[in-house]
Design a protein around this motif. Structure first.
Motif, PDB file in Angstrom:
ATOM      1  N   GLY A 131       0.802  -1.231   0.000  1.00  0.00           N
ATOM      2  CA  GLY A 131       0.000   0.000   0.000  1.00  0.00           C
ATOM      3  C   GLY A 131       0.825   1.266   0.000  1.00  0.00           C
ATOM      4  N   THR A 132       2.022   1.212   0.536  1.00  0.00           N
ATOM      5  CA  THR A 132       2.907   2.389   0.537  1.00  0.00           C
ATOM      6  C   THR A 132       4.333   1.934   0.291  1.00  0.00           C
ATOM      7  N   ARG A 133       5.170   2.853  -0.147  1.00  0.00           N
ATOM      8  CA  ARG A 133       6.592   2.581  -0.306  1.00  0.00           C
ATOM      9  C   ARG A 133       7.354   3.426   0.708  1.00  0.00           C
ATOM     10  N   ASN A 134       8.241   2.841   1.443  1.00  0.00           N
ATOM     11  CA  ASN A 134       9.030   3.549   2.444  1.00  0.00           C
ATOM     12  C   ASN A 134      10.141   4.335   1.751  1.00  0.00           C
ATOM     13  N   CYS A 135      10.007   5.666   1.789  1.00  0.00           N
ATOM     14  CA  CYS A 135      11.001   6.533   1.144  1.00  0.00           C
ATOM     15  C   CYS A 135      11.865   7.281   2.158  1.00  0.00           C
ATOM     16  N   ASP A 136      11.831   6.851   3.411  1.00  0.00           N
ATOM     17  CA  ASP A 136      12.582   7.543   4.449  1.00  0.00           C
ATOM     18  C   ASP A 136      14.082   7.397   4.211  1.00  0.00           C
ATOM     19  N   ASP A 137      14.783   8.541   4.056  1.00  0.00           N
ATOM     20  CA  ASP A 137      16.230   8.505   3.853  1.00  0.00           C
ATOM     21  C   ASP A 137      16.992   8.595   5.165  1.00  0.00           C
ATOM     22  N   MET A 138      16.275   8.519   6.290  1.00  0.00           N
ATOM     23  CA  MET A 138      16.863   8.539   7.621  1.00  0.00           C
ATOM     24  C   MET A 138      17.564   9.864   7.927  1.00  0.00           C
ATOM     25  N   ASN A 139      17.113  10.932   7.292  1.00  0.00           N
ATOM     26  CA  ASN A 139      17.638  12.269   7.595  1.00  0.00           C
ATOM     27  C   ASN A 139      16.484  13.113   8.111  1.00  0.00           C
ATOM     28  N   MET A 195       7.415   9.969 -11.418  1.00  0.00           N
ATOM     29  CA  MET A 195       8.833   9.713 -11.678  1.00  0.00           C
ATOM     30  C   MET A 195       9.205   8.265 -11.402  1.00  0.00           C
ATOM     31  N   GLY A 196       8.312   7.550 -10.705  1.00  0.00           N
ATOM     32  CA  GLY A 196       8.624   6.189 -10.325  1.00  0.00           C
ATOM     33  C   GLY A 196       9.831   6.113  -9.429  1.00  0.00           C
ATOM     34  N   ALA A 197       9.906   7.041  -8.466  1.00  0.00           N
ATOM     35  CA  ALA A 197      11.086   7.095  -7.604  1.00  0.00           C
ATOM     36  C   ALA A 197      10.749   7.816  -6.309  1.00  0.00           C
ATOM     37  N   CYS A 198      11.606   7.597  -5.307  1.00  0.00           N
ATOM     38  CA  CYS A 198      11.529   8.363  -4.060  1.00  0.00           C
ATOM     39  C   CYS A 198      12.342   9.644  -4.218  1.00  0.00           C
ATOM     40  N   SER A 235      15.164  16.322   6.103  1.00  0.00           N
ATOM     41  CA  SER A 235      14.670  16.280   4.730  1.00  0.00           C
ATOM     42  C   SER A 235      13.200  15.896   4.711  1.00  0.00           C
ATOM     43  N   ILE A 236      12.548  16.263   3.620  1.00  0.00           N
ATOM     44  CA  ILE A 236      11.178  15.836   3.370  1.00  0.00           C
ATOM     45  C   ILE A 236      11.250  14.708   2.342  1.00  0.00           C
ATOM     46  N   ASP A 237      10.664  13.574   2.673  1.00  0.00           N
ATOM     47  CA  ASP A 237      10.748  12.376   1.835  1.00  0.00           C
ATOM     48  C   ASP A 237       9.396  12.124   1.178  1.00  0.00           C
ATOM     49  N   GLU A 238       9.417  11.838  -0.117  1.00  0.00           N
ATOM     50  CA  GLU A 238       8.163  11.685  -0.837  1.00  0.00           C
ATOM     51  C   GLU A 238       8.328  10.680  -1.967  1.00  0.00           C
ATOM     52  N   CYS A 239       7.290   9.920  -2.160  1.00  0.00           N
ATOM     53  CA  CYS A 239       7.255   9.011  -3.303  1.00  0.00           C
ATOM     54  C   CYS A 239       6.549   9.720  -4.448  1.00  0.00           C
TER      55      CYS A 239
END
Length: 448
Positions: A145-153, A164-167, A156-160
């Motif tokens: 249902g979701t993709r984890n895009c957390d860059d552990m920073n 673009m088919g990318a985080c 930053s604001i993280d978004e899928c």
């Protein structure tokens, strides 16, 4: 393929009767209307907020109306179509709740049975990147249902980004100043804690560190952040010069400007620097010395009380001397400070070229005891209109006795004239001359 309950229609990018939020989600079948904002004569008169999802404003019939709003409808009834204001792109998220319970929603396909599987490798994906990687669950391919895009920073604001088919992870560009994510940008950002309401402070971020500032309408008058912002005041633009309404215009706690002031108090000490209420000097003479050494401090603020001088004081060019202050200087009222001179003259002003002010300062001289000595409280010479005196009383003491009158016809000098009384010199006695009348209270002329 079974249909979904919602009819298809063009998504309006978040508009509904005007300029909507940048990343509003628009359900299928809800088209935004073109609202109008403001008056215009041409397209250039209509402001552009720079938000992709809002489209642009154009001028029609003298009104700015919405135009070129992105349409994000993918034609699949079970997807949630939205315009993302961060990425400036349309997104179409499958929503399984829009399908019958035994079907799932798939991008570009719609409601359908989940593919059968035995292993995760049997699942080829549902065509939606941001749903995450499909796995085999109970014989059917299912996405988390979701993709984890957390860059552990944390900075930053993280978004899928489906388009673009990318985080995408972007470091906030205001981490050094924004209390909602305050830090240096290296995974050290925090939400600055809010101070207690009674302190009248708000959280702040400066150079990447959390702190506090005064809430609007309050000032930290004692300079101690720990006890809050205790002074309720709203500053007004411009220089704060002591005025007849006694208003603290710049909210520094006094009527006037602390950074321009020299403080004089009967409780002060002339060894002080005079630059704060707590280090006030005790005399006008010392205050004038400080002004001449630091002419930028041109407001001499005087607490109400009695002051003396043993010699005439020269009023410096361009100084403003303001009375009416309480001893702590936080209050000012229509009261007076009184300067009394034991000399024949209290103040002199000579060749003034700058506006110079005496406000709420009474000036007086003591009675003269030397025969023939005049009493003149203030002498002003060649100063034009540059000296302004306001709400002040000037009183000269009594002039000296009339001088003895020599006589060529007598072998002895006549006795002294009688003392002057009121505004007239004394009458001569035994040959003494009549005293001259007038506010100068000059000594009487010698007798013949």
């Amino acid at each position: 393929m079974p249909g979904c309950a919602d009819g298809g229609g063009g998504g309006g990018g978040g508009r509904d009767g005007g300029r909507g939020p940048a990343d509003a989600t628009v359900a299928d079948g809800n088209t935004g209307d073109a609202g109008s904002v403001g008056e215009c004569a041409r397209d250039q008169d209509c402001p552009d907020d720079g938000i992709f999802c809002n489209g642009i404003l154009i001028c029609r019939e003298n009104l700015c109306i919405s135009s070129a709003i992105p349409t994000c409808d993918d034609g699949v009834e079970c997807t949630v179509d939205a315009c993302n204001g961060v990425t400036d792109a349309c997104e179409n998220e499958p929503d399984n709740t829009r399908c019958p319970s035994d079907l799932g929603c798939y991008a570009r396909v719609g409601c359908s049975d989940a593919p059968a599987c035995e292993f995760d490798s049997d699942c080829g994906g549902d065509g939606v990147y941001c749903n995450g990687v499909e796995v085999c669950v109970a014989g059917s391919c299912r996405s988390p249902g979701t993709r984890n895009c957390d860059d552990m920073n944390s900075c930053s604001i993280d978004e899928c980004v489906e388009g673009m088919g990318a985080c995408m992870s972007l470091v906030y560009d205001d981490v050094l100043t924004n209390p909602l994510h305050c830090g240096t940008g290296s995974n050290d950002c925090v939400v600055c804690p809010a101070p207690a309401p009674e302190l009248h402070q708000v959280a702040a971020c400066a150079a990447g560190g959390c702190g506090v500032v005064c809430a609007t309408g309050y000032v930290d008058i004692d300079g101690i952040p720990a006890n809050g912002c205790e002074y309720a005041c709203v500053p007004t633009p411009g220089l704060d010069v002591p005025d007849d309404t006694f208003v603290d215009a710049n909210c520094d706690g006094i009527d006037g400007d602390r950074t321009l002031a020299i403080f004089v108090s009967a409780l002060g000490v002339d060894a002080n620097d005079g630059l704060t209420p707590a280090t006030a000097v005790a005399s006008f003479a010392r205050a004038f010395e400080i002004y001449l050494a630091t002419p930028a401090r041109n407001q001499v603020l005087v607490a109400s009380g009695m002051y003396t001088t043993a010699a005439a004081l020269l009023i410096p060019d361009g100084v403003g001397v303001y009375g009416g202050y309480a001893p702590v200087f936080t209050m000012r009222s229509d009261t007076r400070a009184t300067l009394t001179a034991s000399s024949a003259t209290a103040l002199r002003a000579a060749s003034l070229t700058l506006p110079t002010v005496l406000d709420r300062i009474n000036v007086t001289t003591t009675n003269r005891t030397v025969a023939g000595e005049s009493s003149v409280a203030i002498v002003v010479v060649a100063s034009g209109e540059n000296l302004t005196m306001r709400f002040s009383t000037v009183t000269a003491g009594r002039g000296g006795d009339g001088a003895s009158a020599p006589s060529a016809m007598m072998s002895t000098v006549g006795p002294n004239g009688a003392p002057g009384s009121g505004s007239s010199g004394g009458a001569g006695a035994g040959g003494g001359g009549n005293g001259a009348s007038g506010s100068r209270r000059a000594a009487g002329a010698g007798g013949a």
